[in-house]
Design a protein around this motif. Sequence first.
Motif, PDB file in Angstrom:
ATOM      1  N   LYS A 164     -50.538  30.820  44.772  1.00  0.00           N
ATOM      2  CA  LYS A 164     -51.618  30.905  45.762  1.00  0.00           C
ATOM      3  C   LYS A 164     -51.076  30.939  47.182  1.00  0.00           C
ATOM      4  N   GLY A 165     -50.020  31.729  47.369  1.00  0.00           N
ATOM      5  CA  GLY A 165     -49.454  31.927  48.693  1.00  0.00           C
ATOM      6  C   GLY A 165     -48.566  30.810  49.199  1.00  0.00           C
ATOM      7  N   LYS A 166     -48.318  29.812  48.372  1.00  0.00           N
ATOM      8  CA  LYS A 166     -47.499  28.677  48.789  1.00  0.00           C
ATOM      9  C   LYS A 166     -46.283  28.550  47.879  1.00  0.00           C
ATOM     10  N   GLN A 167     -45.134  28.249  48.478  1.00  0.00           N
ATOM     11  CA  GLN A 167     -43.918  28.095  47.697  1.00  0.00           C
ATOM     12  C   GLN A 167     -43.738  26.646  47.252  1.00  0.00           C
ATOM     13  N   TYR A 168     -43.236  26.496  46.040  1.00  0.00           N
ATOM     14  CA  TYR A 168     -42.952  25.176  45.484  1.00  0.00           C
ATOM     15  C   TYR A 168     -41.527  25.165  44.953  1.00  0.00           C
ATOM     16  N   ARG A 169     -40.830  24.083  45.226  1.00  0.00           N
ATOM     17  CA  ARG A 169     -39.498  23.858  44.675  1.00  0.00           C
ATOM     18  C   ARG A 169     -39.555  22.620  43.790  1.00  0.00           C
ATOM     19  N   PHE A 170     -38.853  22.662  42.674  1.00  0.00           N
ATOM     20  CA  PHE A 170     -38.887  21.509  41.780  1.00  0.00           C
ATOM     21  C   PHE A 170     -37.604  21.406  40.963  1.00  0.00           C
ATOM     22  N   ILE A 171     -37.287  20.178  40.610  1.00  0.00           N
ATOM     23  CA  ILE A 171     -36.148  19.924  39.731  1.00  0.00           C
ATOM     24  C   ILE A 171     -36.569  19.085  38.526  1.00  0.00           C
ATOM     25  N   ASN A 172     -37.806  18.602  38.547  1.00  0.00           N
ATOM     26  CA  ASN A 172     -38.260  17.757  37.453  1.00  0.00           C
ATOM     27  C   ASN A 172     -39.754  17.991  37.187  1.00  0.00           C
ATOM     28  N   LEU A 177     -45.480  19.685  38.409  1.00  0.00           N
ATOM     29  CA  LEU A 177     -46.915  19.492  38.229  1.00  0.00           C
ATOM     30  C   LEU A 177     -47.687  19.588  39.543  1.00  0.00           C
ATOM     31  N   LYS A 178     -47.018  19.366  40.679  1.00  0.00           N
ATOM     32  CA  LYS A 178     -47.690  19.468  41.975  1.00  0.00           C
ATOM     33  C   LYS A 178     -48.169  20.890  42.256  1.00  0.00           C
ATOM     34  N   ALA A 179     -47.546  21.871  41.606  1.00  0.00           N
ATOM     35  CA  ALA A 179     -47.951  23.258  41.806  1.00  0.00           C
ATOM     36  C   ALA A 179     -49.200  23.612  40.997  1.00  0.00           C
ATOM     37  N   PHE A 180     -49.554  22.749  40.034  1.00  0.00           N
ATOM     38  CA  PHE A 180     -50.704  23.009  39.159  1.00  0.00           C
ATOM     39  C   PHE A 180     -51.572  21.751  39.062  1.00  0.00           C
ATOM     40  N   PRO A 181     -52.114  21.292  40.174  1.00  0.00           N
ATOM     41  CA  PRO A 181     -52.865  20.023  40.177  1.00  0.00           C
ATOM     42  C   PRO A 181     -54.088  20.028  39.256  1.00  0.00           C
ATOM     43  N   ASN A 182     -54.713  21.188  39.059  1.00  0.00           N
ATOM     44  CA  ASN A 182     -55.910  21.256  38.210  1.00  0.00           C
ATOM     45  C   ASN A 182     -55.585  21.186  36.719  1.00  0.00           C
ATOM     46  N   TYR A 183     -54.330  21.362  36.385  1.00  0.00           N
ATOM     47  CA  TYR A 183     -53.925  21.360  34.971  1.00  0.00           C
ATOM     48  C   TYR A 183     -52.860  20.298  34.694  1.00  0.00           C
ATOM     49  N   LYS A 184     -52.810  19.306  35.557  1.00  0.00           N
ATOM     50  CA  LYS A 184     -51.756  18.297  35.465  1.00  0.00           C
ATOM     51  C   LYS A 184     -51.701  17.621  34.097  1.00  0.00           C
ATOM     52  N   ASN A 185     -52.843  17.151  33.591  1.00  0.00           N
ATOM     53  CA  ASN A 185     -52.856  16.431  32.319  1.00  0.00           C
ATOM     54  C   ASN A 185     -52.489  17.343  31.153  1.00  0.00           C
ATOM     55  N   GLU A 186     -53.020  18.559  31.176  1.00  0.00           N
ATOM     56  CA  GLU A 186     -52.730  19.508  30.094  1.00  0.00           C
ATOM     57  C   GLU A 186     -51.251  19.879  30.062  1.00  0.00           C
ATOM     58  N   LEU A 187     -50.685  20.095  31.238  1.00  0.00           N
ATOM     59  CA  LEU A 187     -49.272  20.472  31.301  1.00  0.00           C
ATOM     60  C   LEU A 187     -48.355  19.307  30.959  1.00  0.00           C
ATOM     61  N   LYS A 188     -48.762  18.103  31.322  1.00  0.00           N
ATOM     62  CA  LYS A 188     -47.963  16.927  30.977  1.00  0.00           C
ATOM     63  C   LYS A 188     -47.923  16.756  29.458  1.00  0.00           C
ATOM     64  N   LYS A 189     -49.058  16.980  28.813  1.00  0.00           N
ATOM     65  CA  LYS A 189     -49.120  16.896  27.355  1.00  0.00           C
ATOM     66  C   LYS A 189     -48.259  17.996  26.725  1.00  0.00           C
ATOM     67  N   TYR A 190     -48.323  19.200  27.310  1.00  0.00           N
ATOM     68  CA  TYR A 190     -47.520  20.314  26.798  1.00  0.00           C
ATOM     69  C   TYR A 190     -46.027  19.997  26.908  1.00  0.00           C
ATOM     70  N   ALA A 191     -45.648  19.424  28.037  1.00  0.00           N
ATOM     71  CA  ALA A 191     -44.241  19.069  28.244  1.00  0.00           C
ATOM     72  C   ALA A 191     -43.792  18.015  27.245  1.00  0.00           C
ATOM     73  N   ASP A 192     -44.645  17.024  26.977  1.00  0.00           N
ATOM     74  CA  ASP A 192     -44.303  15.975  26.021  1.00  0.00           C
ATOM     75  C   ASP A 192     -44.231  16.526  24.592  1.00  0.00           C
ATOM     76  N   ASP A 193     -45.232  17.325  24.223  1.00  0.00           N
ATOM     77  CA  ASP A 193     -45.283  17.863  22.853  1.00  0.00           C
ATOM     78  C   ASP A 193     -44.108  18.800  22.559  1.00  0.00           C
ATOM     79  N   ASN A 194     -43.677  19.540  23.584  1.00  0.00           N
ATOM     80  CA  ASN A 194     -42.602  20.521  23.391  1.00  0.00           C
ATOM     81  C   ASN A 194     -41.239  20.027  23.868  1.00  0.00           C
ATOM     82  N   LYS A 195     -41.195  18.741  24.256  1.00  0.00           N
ATOM     83  CA  LYS A 195     -39.933  18.127  24.694  1.00  0.00           C
ATOM     84  C   LYS A 195     -39.230  18.998  25.748  1.00  0.00           C
ATOM     85  N   ILE A 196     -39.999  19.343  26.779  1.00  0.00           N
ATOM     86  CA  ILE A 196     -39.468  20.203  27.841  1.00  0.00           C
ATOM     87  C   ILE A 196     -38.402  19.476  28.652  1.00  0.00           C
TER      88      ILE A 196
END
Length: 215
Positions: A164-172, A177-196
Motif C-alpha cells: 500500500k505504498g509503504k516499505q517494510y523491512r523485517f527480520i522476524n 506482521l506489522k505489514a499485515f495488521p488486519n491479518y495478524k492473527n491468521e498469519l501468526k497461526k499460519y507461521a506456527d502451523d507451518n513452522k516458518i
Amino acid sequence: MKRILLFCLICIMPSGIVAQIDSTQFLLQHFENGHVYYKDGRVFNVPLNYSLLIKKFLFRDKYDKNNIKEFSEPDMVATIKIGERIFLPTKDGATEVLQKDPPIFVQYRGSLKWEGKQVGYGGRSETSAVDSYSSFQSGSTMHKLETEKLILTRIDKIFRIERKGKQYRFINEKQFLKAFPNYKNELKKYADDNKIDFNDIDNVLQIYNYASALK
C-alpha cells in the motif's frame, strides 16, 4: 585489452595478499561466473562474489593473474546477475531480488569476529591488537583492510517488501506482521502451523505469498 580498459577496474591488493582474504568473509563459497550490467548498456562477464567484510562486489581478473578487484564506477552498475540470482548494488550492500511479483528483496549483512591471535600456552586472544593491514584504492581514496583472519559467524537477512505504498523491512515474525495488521492473527497461526523460520528464504517467500493473496 580494450575490454579491460573499458571496464575501468581498480586492483584491490597485490596477488601476494589475496590468500589472506578468507573465503568465509564472502557471501558465496566461491567466485562464480556472472554478468555485470551497466546503466549505459555495457555488459561484462567475470567471476564474482560479494565481500561481507568491506560490503562490496568483487571479481577476479583473469587477464591480470586472477587478482581480486572492485569496480571503479559502482554508481554506474545497474544490476549484477550471478547464475540465476539477481542483485542490486545498493548503498546498504548486496540486495537480492527474490521475487518480482509480488516483489520482495533481501539484503545480506555478515556478522564477523576476529579468530584471535596466538597467545601463551596455546591459547588465543580475540582482543589482542591487530597489526597486519593491507589497503585497497577506491577512486582517489586509500582504505585500510585488516588481513587478520576473520570468521563469519552468521549472515543476517533483512527482507524488504512494499505494501500500500509503504516499505517494510523485517527480520522476524513480529516485524513481518506489522505489514499485515488486519491479518495478524491468521498469519501468526499460519507461521506456527507451518513452522516458518524467518531466517530461511523459502519459508519467508511461502508466508509472504500467502499473506499477499489474502483478501
